[in-house]
Design a protein around this motif. Structure first.
Motif, PDB file in Angstrom:
ATOM      1  N   ILE A  16       0.834  -1.201   0.000  1.00  0.00           N
ATOM      2  CA  ILE A  16       0.000   0.000   0.000  1.00  0.00           C
ATOM      3  C   ILE A  16       0.869   1.252   0.000  1.00  0.00           C
ATOM      4  O   ILE A  16       0.711   2.151  -0.836  1.00  0.00           O
ATOM      5  N   PHE A  17       1.850   1.280   0.928  1.00  0.00           N
ATOM      6  CA  PHE A  17       2.732   2.448   1.004  1.00  0.00           C
ATOM      7  C   PHE A  17       3.576   2.585  -0.251  1.00  0.00           C
ATOM      8  O   PHE A  17       3.665   3.668  -0.847  1.00  0.00           O
ATOM      9  N   GLY A  18       4.213   1.477  -0.650  1.00  0.00           N
ATOM     10  CA  GLY A  18       5.075   1.493  -1.829  1.00  0.00           C
ATOM     11  C   GLY A  18       4.288   1.892  -3.062  1.00  0.00           C
ATOM     12  O   GLY A  18       4.729   2.723  -3.867  1.00  0.00           O
ATOM     13  N   GLY A  19       3.100   1.315  -3.190  1.00  0.00           N
ATOM     14  CA  GLY A  19       2.261   1.601  -4.346  1.00  0.00           C
ATOM     15  C   GLY A  19       1.859   3.073  -4.385  1.00  0.00           C
ATOM     16  O   GLY A  19       1.849   3.702  -5.450  1.00  0.00           O
ATOM     17  N   ALA A  20       1.567   3.638  -3.198  1.00  0.00           N
ATOM     18  CA  ALA A  20       1.186   5.051  -3.129  1.00  0.00           C
ATOM     19  C   ALA A  20       2.338   5.936  -3.592  1.00  0.00           C
ATOM     20  O   ALA A  20       2.153   6.883  -4.381  1.00  0.00           O
ATOM     21  N   ALA A  24       2.250   8.262  -6.998  1.00  0.00           N
ATOM     22  CA  ALA A  24       2.537   9.697  -6.963  1.00  0.00           C
ATOM     23  C   ALA A  24       3.710  10.023  -7.891  1.00  0.00           C
ATOM     24  O   ALA A  24       3.672  11.003  -8.646  1.00  0.00           O
ATOM     25  N   SER A  25       4.743   9.156  -7.866  1.00  0.00           N
ATOM     26  CA  SER A  25       5.914   9.389  -8.713  1.00  0.00           C
ATOM     27  C   SER A  25       5.528   9.359 -10.180  1.00  0.00           C
ATOM     28  O   SER A  25       5.984  10.177 -10.981  1.00  0.00           O
ATOM     29  N   LEU A  26       4.671   8.385 -10.529  1.00  0.00           N
ATOM     30  CA  LEU A  26       4.242   8.265 -11.919  1.00  0.00           C
ATOM     31  C   LEU A  26       3.461   9.502 -12.359  1.00  0.00           C
ATOM     32  O   LEU A  26       3.651  10.015 -13.463  1.00  0.00           O
ATOM     33  N   LEU A  28       3.754  12.521 -11.180  1.00  0.00           N
ATOM     34  CA  LEU A  28       4.719  13.605 -11.383  1.00  0.00           C
ATOM     35  C   LEU A  28       5.489  13.408 -12.680  1.00  0.00           C
ATOM     36  O   LEU A  28       5.807  14.360 -13.381  1.00  0.00           O
ATOM     37  N   ALA A  29       5.796  12.129 -12.992  1.00  0.00           N
ATOM     38  CA  ALA A  29       6.596  11.850 -14.190  1.00  0.00           C
ATOM     39  C   ALA A  29       5.822  12.165 -15.450  1.00  0.00           C
ATOM     40  O   ALA A  29       6.391  12.622 -16.441  1.00  0.00           O
ATOM     41  N   ILE A  30       4.514  11.899 -15.417  1.00  0.00           N
ATOM     42  CA  ILE A  30       3.713  12.082 -16.632  1.00  0.00           C
ATOM     43  C   ILE A  30       3.286  13.549 -16.808  1.00  0.00           C
ATOM     44  O   ILE A  30       3.278  14.082 -17.914  1.00  0.00           O
ATOM     45  N   PHE A  31       2.912  14.186 -15.687  1.00  0.00           N
ATOM     46  CA  PHE A  31       2.449  15.585 -15.777  1.00  0.00           C
ATOM     47  C   PHE A  31       3.324  16.519 -14.949  1.00  0.00           C
ATOM     48  O   PHE A  31       2.825  17.164 -14.025  1.00  0.00           O
ATOM     49  N   PRO A  32       4.631  16.636 -15.263  1.00  0.00           N
ATOM     50  CA  PRO A  32       5.492  17.462 -14.406  1.00  0.00           C
ATOM     51  C   PRO A  32       5.088  18.934 -14.419  1.00  0.00           C
ATOM     52  O   PRO A  32       5.131  19.597 -13.383  1.00  0.00           O
ATOM     53  N   SER A  33       4.651  19.424 -15.593  1.00  0.00           N
ATOM     54  CA  SER A  33       4.374  20.876 -15.680  1.00  0.00           C
ATOM     55  C   SER A  33       3.164  21.282 -14.844  1.00  0.00           C
ATOM     56  O   SER A  33       3.031  22.433 -14.452  1.00  0.00           O
ATOM     57  N   VAL A  34       2.281  20.299 -14.578  1.00  0.00           N
ATOM     58  CA  VAL A  34       1.105  20.617 -13.763  1.00  0.00           C
ATOM     59  C   VAL A  34       1.535  20.926 -12.331  1.00  0.00           C
ATOM     60  O   VAL A  34       0.966  21.792 -11.667  1.00  0.00           O
ATOM     61  N   PHE A  35       2.546  20.194 -11.856  1.00  0.00           N
ATOM     62  CA  PHE A  35       2.921  20.312 -10.450  1.00  0.00           C
ATOM     63  C   PHE A  35       4.087  21.279 -10.235  1.00  0.00           C
ATOM     64  O   PHE A  35       4.224  21.865  -9.167  1.00  0.00           O
ATOM     65  N   ALA A  36       4.945  21.440 -11.242  1.00  0.00           N
ATOM     66  CA  ALA A  36       6.125  22.285 -11.048  1.00  0.00           C
ATOM     67  C   ALA A  36       5.725  23.755 -11.090  1.00  0.00           C
ATOM     68  O   ALA A  36       5.041  24.179 -12.029  1.00  0.00           O
ATOM     69  N   PRO A  37       6.136  24.540 -10.093  1.00  0.00           N
ATOM     70  CA  PRO A  37       5.753  25.956 -10.057  1.00  0.00           C
ATOM     71  C   PRO A  37       6.472  26.796 -11.113  1.00  0.00           C
ATOM     72  O   PRO A  37       5.960  27.834 -11.539  1.00  0.00           O
ATOM     73  N   TYR A  38       7.686  26.371 -11.520  1.00  0.00           N
ATOM     74  CA  TYR A  38       8.457  27.172 -12.475  1.00  0.00           C
ATOM     75  C   TYR A  38       8.900  26.312 -13.637  1.00  0.00           C
ATOM     76  O   TYR A  38       8.826  25.077 -13.582  1.00  0.00           O
ATOM     77  N   ASP A  39       9.404  26.976 -14.672  1.00  0.00           N
ATOM     78  CA  ASP A  39      10.083  26.283 -15.770  1.00  0.00           C
ATOM     79  C   ASP A  39      11.419  25.755 -15.231  1.00  0.00           C
ATOM     80  O   ASP A  39      12.198  26.524 -14.657  1.00  0.00           O
ATOM     81  N   ALA A 252      14.782  12.760  -3.229  1.00  0.00           N
ATOM     82  CA  ALA A 252      13.845  12.210  -4.213  1.00  0.00           C
ATOM     83  C   ALA A 252      14.260  10.798  -4.614  1.00  0.00           C
ATOM     84  O   ALA A 252      13.421   9.903  -4.761  1.00  0.00           O
ATOM     85  N   ILE A 253      15.575  10.594  -4.768  1.00  0.00           N
ATOM     86  CA  ILE A 253      16.077   9.250  -5.106  1.00  0.00           C
ATOM     87  C   ILE A 253      15.729   8.278  -3.986  1.00  0.00           C
ATOM     88  O   ILE A 253      15.221   7.183  -4.239  1.00  0.00           O
ATOM     89  N   VAL A 254      15.984   8.697  -2.749  1.00  0.00           N
ATOM     90  CA  VAL A 254      15.713   7.833  -1.598  1.00  0.00           C
ATOM     91  C   VAL A 254      14.230   7.457  -1.554  1.00  0.00           C
ATOM     92  O   VAL A 254      13.871   6.288  -1.402  1.00  0.00           O
ATOM     93  N   LEU A 255      13.376   8.459  -1.724  1.00  0.00           N
ATOM     94  CA  LEU A 255      11.937   8.227  -1.618  1.00  0.00           C
ATOM     95  C   LEU A 255      11.447   7.275  -2.715  1.00  0.00           C
ATOM     96  O   LEU A 255      10.705   6.323  -2.451  1.00  0.00           O
ATOM     97  N   THR A 256      11.888   7.511  -3.943  1.00  0.00           N
ATOM     98  CA  THR A 256      11.451   6.646  -5.035  1.00  0.00           C
ATOM     99  C   THR A 256      11.980   5.227  -4.849  1.00  0.00           C
ATOM    100  O   THR A 256      11.265   4.246  -5.059  1.00  0.00           O
ATOM    101  N   GLY A 257      13.245   5.151  -4.442  1.00  0.00           N
ATOM    102  CA  GLY A 257      13.837   3.834  -4.178  1.00  0.00           C
ATOM    103  C   GLY A 257      13.049   3.097  -3.118  1.00  0.00           C
ATOM    104  O   GLY A 257      12.764   1.895  -3.246  1.00  0.00           O
ATOM    105  N   LEU A 258      12.664   3.819  -2.085  1.00  0.00           N
ATOM    106  CA  LEU A 258      11.862   3.233  -1.009  1.00  0.00           C
ATOM    107  C   LEU A 258      10.534   2.709  -1.565  1.00  0.00           C
ATOM    108  O   LEU A 258      10.084   1.624  -1.216  1.00  0.00           O
TER     109      LEU A 258
END
Lengths: 275, 334
Positions: A16-20, A24-26, A28-39, A252-258
């Motif tokens: 459940i945790f890993g999947g969540a 979330a990572s996916l 962000l990966a697919i729609f980065p511009s939606v979440f990123a405040p700047y270019d 970010a690497i640590v979190l995704t790896g986790l």
């Protein structure tokens, strides 16, 4: 029995945790511009090397680029690395491993020597050597990892298939007159693949590390692309004064790896063969 | 009854032991386990032939050789006159369909990742037993045949008991409508109460479907209960074969007599402490010279150490491989 029922009824917590985290990572990966405040590549000379603030939650780097936006945009590349650097080794290794484990004999001997030859070299060194020959860039990195990485999957699957093929249900398939291909891929493989799937999850975490390492060394993603390894490399000269440039991509690497590791753990639980 | 469906002649099978580099350098002779040493018999249509013997006597190897899970070293098995070893491709698949095997271990003989429906559908569709639309009906029929509830179809093997799993194994074998069933220790992994159910099911199916059964077991009483004829194996050789009652009432080989004497007796007044066979089973790596049973036989004499006895007729359809031919039925060991 009641424990087993309970566990199958509700998903294991690591999953459940890993999947969540992965979901979330996916996103962000697919729609980065939606979440990123700047270019992520926009320079802002008015805001160089600023620490975390409300305007820039993770601060800015030496070109005034927003670190948060770069970390978010890096998901696109790094998740891609996680998938593409591992899916081909996984598929190739699974097929070869299943065949070698089933056929055994001389094919196993030859395969064993190939494994020995590959694992003699440290993985990273071998990949760096191949990338240096092919030239830097993501595609060449996938090729390099693919050439080396299938061996580990094949070894896991071969060992598992070797165990499964001695069980009576494999003999029952042969006594039924089923073809070898049907026995290998329909009967044995589903029972042999779990450890490889779990390893695959771990391997995706390692692939992100590898991609970042190569990015850091300048052999993977090329600047100015937003990639965690590249970002860490960018920040290395400012570690003492502007720690946020390197630390946030590192987190970010640590979190995704986790996320991948927890998912692997959870999958191991769910996919475990019931006896 | 006289219609021979399978005839086996001079079957030999050995399994080589690991022979490493060091063994080779030090000049050791490669060793092998001799599982079958010259086995010959015939199987008649519609009969049940029981094969009994101690663990390690080659019963299972024989069963597996019959369905070609093992290839023979020597000897031939003829199925309706055709040499089984010569079959390949579609002919071999057809042979596999007509001669089916049921396995000993109900826990490992079913794929844990396939539901009963998937297992049966696969058997039915690979051998094109039924067009796709008729498969669900046929599965219902098969479950009925082995007396499993209809809702079993969509469950996984781990949800069943040993006896139920064994019945799934039988259903799988019957799905392809075989003529011969090779049952390797069909019930030895089951509780006694369940054994009876499964054995009676097998007997019932045999009558209804006109099956020929080769029943491999180590339980003498069970074999006596279900077999028309019985073959006794010792160290990879049939030492006695004959009609069940003749063999049990007037056994003509000291090993058969030893087996019968060793079977536990329920009536305490009939219990005997007489030892019928001394010592342990010799190693199948180094089988004894002469008669295979000479190391344990109470009657062994000079000739038994020099010459291996062959099966010879003792009465109608009853053969034994022993140099002594005058065993008195009244001189029972019990």
């Amino acid at each position: 029995m009641s424990i087993a029922l309970y566990r199958t009824a509700s998903l294991p917590r690591p999953l459940i945790f890993g999947g969540a985290i992965l979901a979330a990572s996916l996103l962000l990966a697919i729609f980065p511009s939606v979440f990123a405040p700047y270019d992520p590549n926009a320079f802002d000379y008015a805001a160089l090397l600023q620490g975390p603030s409300t305007a820039h939650l993770m601060g800015t780097d030496n070109f005034g680029r927003d670190v948060l936006s770069r970390v978010i945009h890096a998901y696109t590349i790094d998740m891609q690395i996680a998938v593409f650097a591992t899916v081909f080794p996984f598929l190739i290794g699974t097929v070869i491993g299943a065949l070698v484990g089933y056929v055994g004999g001389i094919s196993e001997t030859i395969f064993g020597r190939i494994v020995d030859a590959v694992i003699t070299f440290p993985f990273l060194v071998l990949v760096i050597a191949i990338v240096s020959i092919l030239g830097p860039g993501l595609l060449n990195m996938y090729i390099a990892v693919g050439v080396v990485g299938w061996v580990f999957y094949a070894r896991i699957i071969a060992a598992e298939v070797k165990v499964q093929k001695r069980l009576d249900y494999a003999d029952a398939g042969r006594a039924m007159g089923y073809t070898h291909m049907r026995i290998i891929f329909r009967h044995l493989l589903p029972n042999a693949i779990t450890p490889a799937v779990v390893y695959w999850m771990t391997d995706m975490a390692l692939a992100i590390l590898l991609g970042s390492s190569l990015g850091y060394l300048g052999l993977g993603a090329q600047p100015p692309a937003a990639e965690w390894g590249v970002q860490i490399a960018d920040g290395k000269n400012f570690m003492a004064t502007a720690w946020w440039i390197s630390v946030f991509p590192g987190l970010a690497i640590v979190l995704t790896g986790l996320g991948f590791s927890l998912t692997g753990d959870g999958l191991a639980e769910v996919l475990r063969t019931k006896k | 009854m006289s219609d021979v469906v399978i005839s086996a002649a001079g079957l030999r099978k050995s399994f080589p032991l690991p022979h490493g580099l060091i063994d080779r350098i030090s000049g050791k002779v490669p060793l092998a386990v001799h599982a079958l040493n010259d086995v010959s018999f015939t199987l008649h249509r519609g009969e049940t032939l029981g094969i009994v013997g101690e663990s390690g006597c080659g019963k299972s190897t024989l069963a597996r050789c019959l369905v070609r899970l093992h290839e023979l070293d020597q000897g031939e098995i003829h199925f309706e006159g055709t040499d089984v070893a010569s079959l390949s491709g579609p002919a071999r698949r057809a042979f596999n369909r007509r001669v089916q095997m049921i396995f000993q271990d109900p826990y490992s003989s079913l794929n844990p990742r396939m539901t009963v429906r998937v297992i049966l559908t696969e058997a039915l569709s690979v051998h094109a037993m039924r067009p796709a639309v008729e498969i669900p009906a046929r599965i219902a029929e098969l479950l009925d045949l082995v007396r499993l509830p209809q809702d079993s179809a969509d469950r996984y093997p781990h949800e069943f008991s040993g006896g139920q799993r064994q019945r799934i194994g039988i259903a799988r074998a019957l799905a392809v409508e075989p003529e011969i069933l090779v049952a390797d220790e069909l019930v030895s992994a089951l509780d006694v109460s369940v054994q009876a159910q499964v054995v009676n099911l097998l007997l019932d199916l045999q009558q209804r479907l006109d099956l020929t059964v080769l029943f491999v077991a180590h339980d003498l009483r069970l074999v006596r209960h279900i077999s028309h004829r019985v073959a006794v194996m010792y160290l990879g050789k049939i030492v006695e074969i004959g009609p069940t009652e003749a063999l049990f009432a007037a056994s003509q080989h000291p090993y058969t007599r030893a087996l019968l004497a060793a079977a536990p007796e329920l009536d305490p007044s009939k219990r005997s402490r007489k030892i019928a066979a001394k010592g342990e089973l010799p190693s199948p790596i180094h089988p004894p010279k002469g008669c295979l049973f000479n190391t344990r036989c109470p009657h062994a004499f000079d000739r038994c150490y020099a010459e291996r006895p062959q099966l010879t007729d003792r009465s109608v359809g009853h053969q034994a491989a022993c140099h002594l031919t005058n065993f008195d039925p009244k001189d029972s060991l019990k």
